[in-house]
Scaffold this motif. Structure first.
Motif, PDB file in Angstrom:
ATOM      1  N   MET A  12       0.848  -1.191   0.000  1.00  0.00           N
ATOM      2  CA  MET A  12       0.000   0.000   0.000  1.00  0.00           C
ATOM      3  C   MET A  12       0.884   1.241   0.000  1.00  0.00           C
ATOM      4  O   MET A  12       1.705   1.425   0.903  1.00  0.00           O
ATOM      5  N   ASP A  13       0.686   2.123  -1.009  1.00  0.00           N
ATOM      6  CA  ASP A  13       1.509   3.322  -1.096  1.00  0.00           C
ATOM      7  C   ASP A  13       0.927   4.428  -0.209  1.00  0.00           C
ATOM      8  O   ASP A  13      -0.129   4.279   0.405  1.00  0.00           O
ATOM      9  N   LEU A  14       1.635   5.557  -0.173  1.00  0.00           N
ATOM     10  CA  LEU A  14       1.237   6.652   0.716  1.00  0.00           C
ATOM     11  C   LEU A  14      -0.122   7.230   0.323  1.00  0.00           C
ATOM     12  O   LEU A  14      -0.945   7.534   1.194  1.00  0.00           O
ATOM     13  N   ASP A  15      -0.361   7.386  -0.980  1.00  0.00           N
ATOM     14  CA  ASP A  15      -1.641   7.946  -1.419  1.00  0.00           C
ATOM     15  C   ASP A  15      -2.803   7.057  -0.997  1.00  0.00           C
ATOM     16  O   ASP A  15      -3.847   7.552  -0.543  1.00  0.00           O
ATOM     17  N   SER A  16      -2.627   5.740  -1.135  1.00  0.00           N
ATOM     18  CA  SER A  16      -3.685   4.809  -0.733  1.00  0.00           C
ATOM     19  C   SER A  16      -3.908   4.866   0.775  1.00  0.00           C
ATOM     20  O   SER A  16      -5.045   4.839   1.249  1.00  0.00           O
ATOM     21  N   ALA A  17      -2.817   4.948   1.536  1.00  0.00           N
ATOM     22  CA  ALA A  17      -2.944   5.027   2.989  1.00  0.00           C
ATOM     23  C   ALA A  17      -3.686   6.289   3.418  1.00  0.00           C
ATOM     24  O   ALA A  17      -4.530   6.257   4.323  1.00  0.00           O
ATOM     25  N   LEU A  18      -3.393   7.407   2.747  1.00  0.00           N
ATOM     26  CA  LEU A  18      -4.077   8.656   3.078  1.00  0.00           C
ATOM     27  C   LEU A  18      -5.560   8.572   2.748  1.00  0.00           C
ATOM     28  O   LEU A  18      -6.404   9.057   3.514  1.00  0.00           O
ATOM     29  N   LEU A  19      -5.896   7.933   1.619  1.00  0.00           N
ATOM     30  CA  LEU A  19      -7.307   7.767   1.266  1.00  0.00           C
ATOM     31  C   LEU A  19      -8.020   6.881   2.273  1.00  0.00           C
ATOM     32  O   LEU A  19      -9.152   7.165   2.672  1.00  0.00           O
ATOM     33  N   MET A  20      -7.350   5.795   2.712  1.00  0.00           N
ATOM     34  CA  MET A  20      -7.957   4.928   3.720  1.00  0.00           C
ATOM     35  C   MET A  20      -8.174   5.684   5.031  1.00  0.00           C
ATOM     36  O   MET A  20      -9.196   5.512   5.712  1.00  0.00           O
ATOM     37  N   LEU A  21      -7.205   6.540   5.374  1.00  0.00           N
ATOM     38  CA  LEU A  21      -7.314   7.325   6.604  1.00  0.00           C
ATOM     39  C   LEU A  21      -8.498   8.287   6.541  1.00  0.00           C
ATOM     40  O   LEU A  21      -9.326   8.332   7.461  1.00  0.00           O
ATOM     41  N   VAL A  22      -8.593   9.024   5.455  1.00  0.00           N
ATOM     42  CA  VAL A  22      -9.684   9.997   5.313  1.00  0.00           C
ATOM     43  C   VAL A  22     -11.035   9.280   5.234  1.00  0.00           C
ATOM     44  O   VAL A  22     -12.012   9.695   5.872  1.00  0.00           O
ATOM     45  N   ALA A  23     -11.089   8.192   4.465  1.00  0.00           N
ATOM     46  CA  ALA A  23     -12.345   7.449   4.336  1.00  0.00           C
ATOM     47  C   ALA A  23     -12.780   6.869   5.671  1.00  0.00           C
ATOM     48  O   ALA A  23     -13.970   6.883   6.015  1.00  0.00           O
ATOM     49  N   GLY A  24     -11.826   6.351   6.442  1.00  0.00           N
ATOM     50  CA  GLY A  24     -12.163   5.800   7.748  1.00  0.00           C
ATOM     51  C   GLY A  24     -12.686   6.860   8.701  1.00  0.00           C
ATOM     52  O   GLY A  24     -13.669   6.643   9.421  1.00  0.00           O
ATOM     53  N   LEU A  25     -12.022   8.025   8.707  1.00  0.00           N
ATOM     54  CA  LEU A  25     -12.492   9.123   9.554  1.00  0.00           C
ATOM     55  C   LEU A  25     -13.915   9.534   9.176  1.00  0.00           C
ATOM     56  O   LEU A  25     -14.787   9.701  10.047  1.00  0.00           O
ATOM     57  N   LEU A  26     -14.150   9.701   7.873  1.00  0.00           N
ATOM     58  CA  LEU A  26     -15.473  10.127   7.417  1.00  0.00           C
ATOM     59  C   LEU A  26     -16.523   9.057   7.690  1.00  0.00           C
ATOM     60  O   LEU A  26     -17.629   9.370   8.163  1.00  0.00           O
ATOM     61  N   ALA A  27     -16.199   7.795   7.422  1.00  0.00           N
ATOM     62  CA  ALA A  27     -17.170   6.719   7.639  1.00  0.00           C
ATOM     63  C   ALA A  27     -17.508   6.569   9.110  1.00  0.00           C
ATOM     64  O   ALA A  27     -18.678   6.388   9.473  1.00  0.00           O
ATOM     65  N   GLY A  28     -16.491   6.629   9.975  1.00  0.00           N
ATOM     66  CA  GLY A  28     -16.759   6.537  11.406  1.00  0.00           C
ATOM     67  C   GLY A  28     -17.630   7.667  11.892  1.00  0.00           C
ATOM     68  O   GLY A  28     -18.559   7.463  12.693  1.00  0.00           O
ATOM     69  N   ALA A  29     -17.356   8.887  11.401  1.00  0.00           N
ATOM     70  CA  ALA A  29     -18.169  10.031  11.785  1.00  0.00           C
ATOM     71  C   ALA A  29     -19.594   9.896  11.276  1.00  0.00           C
ATOM     72  O   ALA A  29     -20.561  10.194  12.002  1.00  0.00           O
ATOM     73  N   MET A  30     -19.759   9.427  10.048  1.00  0.00           N
ATOM     74  CA  MET A  30     -21.108   9.248   9.486  1.00  0.00           C
ATOM     75  C   MET A  30     -21.890   8.209  10.264  1.00  0.00           C
ATOM     76  O   MET A  30     -23.075   8.406  10.574  1.00  0.00           O
ATOM     77  N   ASN A  31     -21.257   7.080  10.584  1.00  0.00           N
ATOM     78  CA  ASN A  31     -21.965   6.037  11.331  1.00  0.00           C
ATOM     79  C   ASN A  31     -22.395   6.526  12.706  1.00  0.00           C
ATOM     80  O   ASN A  31     -23.480   6.198  13.185  1.00  0.00           O
ATOM     81  N   ALA A  32     -21.542   7.303  13.358  1.00  0.00           N
ATOM     82  CA  ALA A  32     -21.879   7.804  14.683  1.00  0.00           C
ATOM     83  C   ALA A  32     -22.974   8.860  14.628  1.00  0.00           C
ATOM     84  O   ALA A  32     -23.822   8.935  15.525  1.00  0.00           O
TER      85      ALA A  32
END
Length: 251
Positions: A1-21
């Motif tokens: 996993m490259d840096l760009d993919s890791a950053l996308l996973m990080l942002v997506a996880g933050l947004l998804a967790g916030a949306m679910n909550a």
């Protein structure tokens, strides 16, 4: 996993967790994000379920004092259905070919979007006109549990809409029960995915940690923003993702 993919996973996880909550709909972020970094759609779906599981389990624990039976249907029966259905859905997902799931995914996203956008008003409208027996609710619960293990978008709202057809039920108890049963179906699906091996762990672990942080921030956000605004954002986002995946599959 490259840096760009890791950053996308990080942002997506933050947004998804916030949306679910705050309002729900986190899988509309996590699955597309994993597909966009190159994961096959079946693996993306399974990995997304794993990444979001801690948040759903935490919610189930938070509701632990409010669990009730459902109009004479015991909690043990509902849990057994959810566990069996979640396992069946997970096995069905693993048996689905990559090509078939690529074409099915937009329809699953559409189903989840429609359920999220219209499930509550449709449920209220149906309650004014329809009453069903416990047998019909149990049959529907089997199908919804399988759907939860297979994909799961919007399944909690679908459950509450079906349960509402039994008559007037306590909304707090229904919310608690929905959280428990969806968590049970997801848990057994995750175990199945972990054993079968379609999970891409580097992307999943980054998203999992970010989703936990996002869930905390989302709870704070939900206390400060009007619920219709949050729901509107989820509906707009999920509609855009659905349209994009229809274009991807059929364009």
């Amino acid at each position: 996993m490259d840096l760009d993919s890791a950053l996308l996973m990080l942002v997506a996880g933050l947004l998804a967790g916030a949306m679910n909550a705050a309002a729900g709909g986190g899988s509309f972020v996590t699955i597309p994000a994993m597909v966009f970094v190159g994961l096959p759609s079946v693996a993306a779906n399974a990995s997304s379920t794993v990444a979001l599981l801690p948040g759903t389990l935490a919610s189930a624990w938070a509701w632990r004092h409010d669990y009730r039976s459902l109009q004479g249907i015991s909690l043990a029966t509902l849990l057994a259905i959810s566990l069996a259905g979640g396992l069946a859905g997970a096995v069905l997902l693993l048996a689905t070919s990559q090509r078939a799931f690529d074409h099915l995914l937009p329809w699953l996203l559409l189903t989840g979007t429609v359920a999220f956008a219209f499930g509550r008003p449709l449920g209220a409208m149906l309650r004014e006109r329809v009453r069903v027996g416990r047998g019909s609710v149990l049959a529907a619960q089997v199908l919804l549990s399988i759907y939860a293990g297979y994909f799961g978008g919007g399944v909690g709202i679908m459950m509450m809409a079906v349960w509402g057809l039994l008559g007037d039920l306590d909304i707090k108890a229904m919310s608690a029960l929905r959280t428990l049963l969806v968590s049970a179906a997801n848990l057994v699906a995750v175990i199945c995915f972990a054993v079968a091996g379609p999970i891409h762990w580097p992307e999943t672990l980054v998203m999992l940690v970010a989703a936990i942080v996002g869930g905390y921030l989302g709870a704070i956000l939900a206390s400060r923003m009007p619920a219709p605004v949050l729901r509107g954002f989820v509906i707009l986002f999920s509609t855009a993702m659905t349209a994009l995946f229809f274009w991807r599959a059929w364009g």
